[in-house]
Design an enzyme around this catalytic site. Structure first.
Site, PDB file in Angstrom:
ATOM      1  CE1 TYR A  42      -0.307 -14.850  -2.292  1.00 41.39           C
ATOM      2  CE2 TYR A  42       0.447 -14.588  -0.052  1.00 41.39           C
ATOM      3  CZ  TYR A  42      -0.316 -14.153  -1.115  1.00 41.39           C
ATOM      4  OH  TYR A  42      -1.096 -13.025  -0.993  1.00 41.39           O
TER       5      TYR A  42
HETATM    6  N1  NDP Z   1      -0.159  -5.626  -0.711  1.00 39.65           N
HETATM    7  C1  NDP Z   1      -0.828  -6.100  -1.763  1.00 39.65           C
HETATM    8  O1  NDP Z   1      -0.752  -5.540  -2.876  1.00 39.65           O
HETATM    9  C2  NDP Z   1      -1.681  -7.302  -1.609  1.00 39.65           C
HETATM   10  C3  NDP Z   1      -1.975  -7.807  -0.341  1.00 39.65           C
HETATM   11  N2  NDP Z   1      -2.786  -8.911  -0.220  1.00 39.65           N
HETATM   12  C4  NDP Z   1      -3.107  -9.403   1.125  1.00 39.65           C
HETATM   13  O2  NDP Z   1      -3.554  -8.321   1.918  1.00 39.65           O
HETATM   14  C5  NDP Z   1      -3.080  -8.477   3.276  1.00 39.65           C
HETATM   15  C6  NDP Z   1      -2.269  -7.262   3.675  1.00 39.65           C
HETATM   16  O3  NDP Z   1      -1.220  -7.088   2.716  1.00 39.65           O
HETATM   17  P1  NDP Z   1       0.095  -6.237   3.138  1.00 39.65           P
HETATM   18  O4  NDP Z   1      -0.312  -5.108   3.984  1.00 39.65           O
HETATM   19  O5  NDP Z   1       0.891  -6.013   1.907  1.00 39.65           O
HETATM   20  O6  NDP Z   1       0.805  -7.317   4.057  1.00 39.65           O
HETATM   21  P2  NDP Z   1       2.311  -7.353   4.631  1.00 39.65           P
HETATM   22  O7  NDP Z   1       3.157  -8.161   3.696  1.00 39.65           O
HETATM   23  O8  NDP Z   1       2.724  -5.979   4.989  1.00 39.65           O
HETATM   24  O9  NDP Z   1       2.091  -8.262   5.940  1.00 39.65           O
HETATM   25  C7  NDP Z   1       1.127  -7.878   6.884  1.00 39.65           C
HETATM   26  C8  NDP Z   1       1.617  -8.248   8.238  1.00 39.65           C
HETATM   27  O10 NDP Z   1       1.624  -9.670   8.388  1.00 39.65           O
HETATM   28  C9  NDP Z   1       2.460  -9.922   9.495  1.00 39.65           C
HETATM   29  N3  NDP Z   1       2.999 -11.281   9.497  1.00 39.65           N
HETATM   30  C10 NDP Z   1       3.792 -11.848   8.576  1.00 39.65           C
HETATM   31  N4  NDP Z   1       4.137 -13.095   8.973  1.00 39.65           N
HETATM   32  C11 NDP Z   1       3.553 -13.295  10.184  1.00 39.65           C
HETATM   33  C12 NDP Z   1       3.555 -14.359  11.124  1.00 39.65           C
HETATM   34  N5  NDP Z   1       4.261 -15.463  10.907  1.00 39.65           N
HETATM   35  N6  NDP Z   1       2.829 -14.208  12.259  1.00 39.65           N
HETATM   36  C13 NDP Z   1       2.142 -13.072  12.508  1.00 39.65           C
HETATM   37  N7  NDP Z   1       2.105 -12.025  11.664  1.00 39.65           N
HETATM   38  C14 NDP Z   1       2.826 -12.143  10.524  1.00 39.65           C
HETATM   39  C15 NDP Z   1       3.600  -8.910   9.431  1.00 39.65           C
HETATM   40  O11 NDP Z   1       3.880  -8.501  10.753  1.00 39.65           O
HETATM   41  P3  NDP Z   1       5.298  -7.829  11.153  1.00 39.65           P
HETATM   42  O12 NDP Z   1       5.429  -6.627  10.232  1.00 39.65           O
HETATM   43  O13 NDP Z   1       5.131  -7.445  12.587  1.00 39.65           O
HETATM   44  O14 NDP Z   1       6.330  -8.884  10.893  1.00 39.65           O
HETATM   45  C16 NDP Z   1       3.033  -7.798   8.556  1.00 39.65           C
HETATM   46  O15 NDP Z   1       2.999  -6.558   9.193  1.00 39.65           O
HETATM   47  C17 NDP Z   1      -2.279  -9.779   3.281  1.00 39.65           C
HETATM   48  O16 NDP Z   1      -3.098 -10.846   3.728  1.00 39.65           O
HETATM   49  C18 NDP Z   1      -1.903  -9.973   1.824  1.00 39.65           C
HETATM   50  O17 NDP Z   1      -1.687 -11.348   1.504  1.00 39.65           O
HETATM   51  C19 NDP Z   1      -3.276  -9.574  -1.320  1.00 39.65           C
HETATM   52  C20 NDP Z   1      -2.982  -9.115  -2.579  1.00 39.65           C
HETATM   53  C21 NDP Z   1      -2.215  -7.928  -2.798  1.00 39.65           C
HETATM   54  N1  LIG Z   2       1.500 -10.608   2.613  1.00 39.90           N
HETATM   55  C1  LIG Z   2       1.538 -10.050   1.398  1.00 39.90           C
HETATM   56  N2  LIG Z   2       0.857 -10.615   0.376  1.00 39.90           N
HETATM   57  C2  LIG Z   2       0.943 -10.057  -0.853  1.00 39.90           C
HETATM   58  C3  LIG Z   2       1.691  -8.903  -1.083  1.00 39.90           C
HETATM   59  C4  LIG Z   2       2.372  -8.314   0.018  1.00 39.90           C
HETATM   60  O1  LIG Z   2       3.050  -7.279  -0.115  1.00 39.90           O
HETATM   61  N3  LIG Z   2       2.275  -8.930   1.218  1.00 39.90           N
HETATM   62  N4  LIG Z   2       1.774  -8.338  -2.329  1.00 39.90           N
HETATM   63  C5  LIG Z   2       1.200  -8.914  -3.363  1.00 39.90           C
HETATM   64  C6  LIG Z   2       1.428  -8.255  -4.699  1.00 39.90           C
HETATM   65  O2  LIG Z   2       0.894  -6.991  -4.699  1.00 39.90           O
HETATM   66  C7  LIG Z   2       0.833  -8.965  -5.884  1.00 39.90           C
HETATM   67  O3  LIG Z   2      -0.538  -8.955  -5.716  1.00 39.90           O
HETATM   68  C8  LIG Z   2       1.188  -8.221  -7.178  1.00 39.90           C
HETATM   69  O4  LIG Z   2       2.543  -8.038  -7.265  1.00 39.90           O
HETATM   70  C9  LIG Z   2       0.388 -10.157  -3.232  1.00 39.90           C
HETATM   71  N5  LIG Z   2       0.297 -10.608  -1.889  1.00 39.90           N
END
Ligand code: NDP
Ligand SMILES: Nc1nc2c(c(=O)[nH]1)N=C([C@H](O)[C@@H](O)CO)CN2
Length: 262
Positions: free
Chosen positions: A174
Site C-alpha cells: 500500500y
Molecule cells: N481515511 C483516512 O484516515 C486516510 C485516508 N487516506 C487516503 O484518502 C483517500 C480517501 O480515504 P477514505 O475515504 O478513507 O477511503 P475509502 O477506504 O473509503 O475508499 C474510498 C473509495 O475507494 C473506492 N475503491 C476501492 N477500491 C477500488 C477499486 N478497485 N476501484 C475503484 N474504486 C475503488 C471505494 O469504492 P466502493 O466503496 O464503491 O467500493 C471507496 O468508496 C484514499 O486515497 C486514502 O488512501 C490517507 C490517509 C488516511
Molecule cells: N483507502 C484508505 N486508505 C487509508 C485509510 C482508509 O480508511 N482507506 N485509512 C488510513 C488510516 O487512517 C491510517 O492513516 C491510520 O490508521 C490510511 N489509509
C-alpha cells in the site's frame, strides 16, 4: 463557487461554456470522497463521482444523496487495466471537459499473515494496489488530459498518504503504491504545465473506520502532535487550496497533524 482567476491569460476561465466544467472524484461513494463531492456541490461546482459496486435493490446512501443532487455516478473498478479503460470510455460519454480530476479511490490493504497467503495472493494484492493507486491515475491522466485542457483553470489532485514519508511494516505494498503516486504528481505536473496544475495531498489519520476499537484509536491518535481525528474537512480544505491557487503545481500537501514531529 470556486474562485476563478482571470488575471493570467493562461488561467482565464474558459469561455467555451457558461456552466462550469465538472470535477471528477474517484471513489466518492463514501467517507472522504463523498464529503468532498458534497462540499463542492454546496459551492455550486458540478461533480462526477465513481463507485465500485452497488447491490441491486440496495442503493447506497451516499450514492443516493449524490444522485438526488444530479451527480452522474459512474461505475468503475480500477483493479485492472480493462476496468480502468472501460471507465475512461464511460467518462467520455458523459463529458468532453473537466475542471479537475481528484484521484481519491483507494484500497487500504495490509499484508496477509505470514504463511497464510494462498498461492499468488500476495502478488495479486500487490498488483491490485498498484493498479488502483498508480495505473488508474496514470491512464486516466493520459487519456483525459484533453478534457482538462478545455477548462481553465484545470487541476489534477492525487490523494496519497503521509505514510510514504517512512513506509509501513504492516502496509508495505500500500505504502509503496502511494509513494509511486507521489512521483506521478511530479511527472504529470511537468508534462501538463502550464494548462493543468498537478498536486497531491498526503493525509495521515483523517477518519477512523467504525470497526476501529478504542485501543487502536488511542494508539493512532498518539502518533501525531495534534492528537485528533480531524474528519474529511481537513482534506477538503487542502483540495480547495490547490484548486484556488494559480501558482502551485508539482507539490504534495501534508495533512498529518504533525506526525513527523513525534
Ligand atoms: N481515511 C483516512 O484516515 C486516510 C485516508 N487516506 C487516503 O484518502 C483517500 C480517501 O480515504 P477514505 O475515504 O478513507 O477511503 P475509502 O477506504 O473509503 O475508499 C474510498 C473509495 O475507494 C473506492 N475503491 C476501492 N477500491 C477500488 C477499486 N478497485 N476501484 C475503484 N474504486 C475503488 C471505494 O469504492 P466502493 O466503496 O464503491 O467500493 C471507496 O468508496 C484514499 O486515497 C486514502 O488512501 C490517507 C490517509 C488516511
Ligand atoms: N483507502 C484508505 N486508505 C487509508 C485509510 C482508509 O480508511 N482507506 N485509512 C488510513 C488510516 O487512517 C491510517 O492513516 C491510520 O490508521 C490510511 N489509509
Amino acid at each position: 463557487m470556486l474562485r476563478r482567476w482571470t488575471h493570467s491569460p493562461r488561467l482565464r476561465e474558459s469561455s467555451m461554456s457558461a456552466s462550469p466544467a465538472p470535477i471528477l472524484i474517484t471513489g466518492a461513494s463514501q467517507r472522504i470522497g463523498l464529503y468532498c463531492a458534497e462540499r463542492l456541490l454546496d459551492e455550486g461546482q458540478p461533480v462526477i463521482a465513481t463507485f465500485r459496486y452497488e447491490r441491486p435493490g440496495h442503493e447506497r446512501p451516499g450514492l443516493a444523496r449524490l444522485r438526488e443532487r444530479g451527480v452522474p455516478t459512474l461505475q468503475a473498478d480500477f483493479a485492472d487495466e480493462a476496468g480502468i479503460l472501460a471507465f475512461i470510455g464511460r467518462l467520455k460519454e458523459h463529458t468532453d471537459r473537466l475542471r479537475a480530476i481528484v484521484h481519491n479511490a483507494s484500497e487500504w490493504l495490509g499484508e496477509t499473515t505470514p504463511g497464510e497467503a494462498t498461492p499468488g495472493e500476495e502478488a495479486r494484492i500487490f498488483q491490485r494496489l498498484f493498479n488502483v493507486h498508480m495505473l488508474a491515475p496514470y491512464l486516466i491522466n493520459l487519456h483525459c488530459a484533453e478534457l482538462l485542457e478545455r477548462s481553465s483553470p484545470a487541476d489534477i489532485v492525487h490523494i496519497g498518504d503521509d505514510v510514504t514519508r517512512k513506509g509501513s511494516a504492516r502496509h508495505i505494498a500500500y505504502s509503496a503504491s502511494k509513494a509511486g503516486l507521489d512521483n506521478l504528481t511530479l511527472s504529470f505536473a511537468a508534462r501538463l504545465a502550464p494548462r493543468v496544475k498537478v498536486n497531491g495531498i498526503a493525509p495521515a489519520l483523517i477518519l477512523f473506520k467504525p470497526e476501529d476499537d478504542a485501543e487502536y484509536r488511542a494508539r493512532t491518535l498518539a502518533k501525531s502532535a495534534l492528537g485528533i481525528e480531524p474528519g474529511a474537512e481537513a482534506v477538503y480544505l487542502g483540495l480547495r487550496y490547490l484548486l484556488d491557487n494559480p501558482y502551485v503545481t508539482g507539490t504534495t500537501l501534508t495533512v498529518n497533524g504533525g506526525r513527523h514531529l513525534k
